[in-house]
Scaffold this active site. Structure first.
Site, PDB file in Angstrom:
ATOM      1  N   CYS A  56     -88.044  53.274 -90.548  1.00 23.83           N
ATOM      2  CA  CYS A  56     -87.006  54.218 -90.945  1.00 23.83           C
ATOM      3  C   CYS A  56     -87.111  55.602 -90.293  1.00 23.83           C
ATOM      4  O   CYS A  56     -86.779  55.756 -89.125  1.00 23.83           O
ATOM      5  CB  CYS A  56     -86.985  54.328 -92.473  1.00 23.83           C
ATOM      6  SG  CYS A  56     -85.423  54.995 -93.135  1.00 23.83           S
ATOM      7  N   GLU A  80     -86.890  48.172 -94.955  1.00 20.53           N
ATOM      8  CA  GLU A  80     -87.855  49.024 -95.638  1.00 20.53           C
ATOM      9  C   GLU A  80     -87.730  48.799 -97.149  1.00 20.53           C
ATOM     10  O   GLU A  80     -86.644  48.587 -97.672  1.00 20.53           O
ATOM     11  CB  GLU A  80     -87.563  50.487 -95.319  1.00 20.53           C
ATOM     12  CG  GLU A  80     -88.500  51.483 -95.986  1.00 20.53           C
ATOM     13  CD  GLU A  80     -88.143  52.933 -95.682  1.00 20.53           C
ATOM     14  OE1 GLU A  80     -89.037  53.779 -95.741  1.00 20.53           O
ATOM     15  OE2 GLU A  80     -86.957  53.212 -95.377  1.00 20.53           O
ATOM     16  N   LYS A 121     -96.152  53.612 -92.500  1.00 23.67           N
ATOM     17  CA  LYS A 121     -95.176  54.585 -92.011  1.00 23.67           C
ATOM     18  C   LYS A 121     -95.850  55.928 -91.747  1.00 23.67           C
ATOM     19  O   LYS A 121     -96.558  56.462 -92.597  1.00 23.67           O
ATOM     20  CB  LYS A 121     -94.063  54.732 -93.047  1.00 23.67           C
ATOM     21  CG  LYS A 121     -92.917  55.646 -92.645  1.00 23.67           C
ATOM     22  CD  LYS A 121     -91.868  55.625 -93.750  1.00 23.67           C
ATOM     23  CE  LYS A 121     -90.679  56.493 -93.437  1.00 23.67           C
ATOM     24  NZ  LYS A 121     -89.681  56.454 -94.533  1.00 23.67           N
TER      25      LYS A 121
END
Length: 272
Positions: free
Chosen positions: A155, A41, A113
């Site tokens: 993440c 990330e 995300k």
């Protein structure tokens, strides 16, 4: 049996320096026979000072980091799962966007995300990702990579099983979980969550991570992992240093595990 490479990074506030690290890793991965490189990330810029970061955040079309990675992937004929970049959406907030890039340098998929890291930890760390970033809206997978179907996550997404349920229903063979995990949450939850997601999806999990002390003052946990569909950790890069590591992926293991424990086939809708 395909070989993959994982880049564990200590990304900083200089995109040019981060880009050099990425391009060098692409070259090394290809030279060592890897079919795909996975990066963490925020591979291009890691800076919690958003005013300072704003000067380096561009649109996707103007991103020099993305352009350099695509060019290197094409030159080396290697796929790259580019964990994520901070990109200007033109809508007042940025995107935390990951990419699947093929060996011709073409973008095969984009994933923004979904779950924003808005937390207050007992360590005193406070994070409000949603103040600067716009959440994505759906699961994304790429059907025809050298590793089979590749699912994309980022993440904090790892804490939300519904996303992985969706990727499991798409029969993903490998799921990328690039990360910049904090040290306190990493120590408590990183390994167990990665193993759980691999087991639930009966898929390989590849989690390239940020590590160490960063220019903006944060510390990240590292421990880039490869976990097989049975939950066995095949690679753990540790929490001390950046670097490149390799792992062979036995894709036949997916069918073996799914035959033993057909949890994907046995799933049922749960009524509220």
């Amino acid at each position: 049996m395909p070989k993959i490479a994982l880049l564990q990074m200590t990304s900083g506030i200089d995109p040019d320096a981060n880009t050099r690290t990425l391009v060098e890793a692409i070259g090394q991965a290809a030279e060592q026979g890897a079919t795909m490189l996975f990066t963490p990330e925020m591979s291009g810029l890691l800076d919690r000072d958003r005013k300072r970061a704003a000067a380096a955040v561009t649109t996707e079309a103007r991103s020099p980091v993305l352009a350099a990675v695509r060019e290197a992937a094409q030159a080396r004929n290697i796929w790259v799962s580019l964990g994520s970049l901070a990109l200007d959406t033109g809508e007042g907030r940025w995107a935390n966007r990951g990419f699947a890039i093929d060996g011709e340098g073409a973008i095969r998929a984009r994933y923004d995300k979904i779950h924003m890291f808005d937390v207050d930890l007992d360590s005193g760390e406070s994070w409000r990702e949603s103040n600067a970033y716009k959440a994505g809206g759906g699961a994304v997978s790429v059907p025809d990579t050298p590793l089979g179907r590749l699912g994309l996550t980022i993440c904090y997404d790892i804490r939300f099983p519904a996303l992985f349920d969706a990727l499991g229903r798409e029969r993903c063979d490998v799921i990328a979980i690039p990360a910049a995990f904090t040290v306190p949450t990493g120590k408590a939850h990183w390994h167990v969550l990665q193993r759980a997601r691999a087991i639930e999806a009966s898929a390989f999990v590849v989690a390239a991570a940020q590590v160490g002390e960063h220019d903006d003052g944060r510390r990240t946990y590292g421990h880039s992992l490869v976990v097989d569909p049975w939950g066995e950790v095949l690679l753990d890069m540790g929490g001390d240093a950046a670097g490149l590591a390799f792992c062979d992926i036995d894709l036949a293991r997916i069918g073996e595990v799914r035959a033993q424990v057909p949890s994907l086939a046995n799933r049922r809708q749960i009524a509220n």
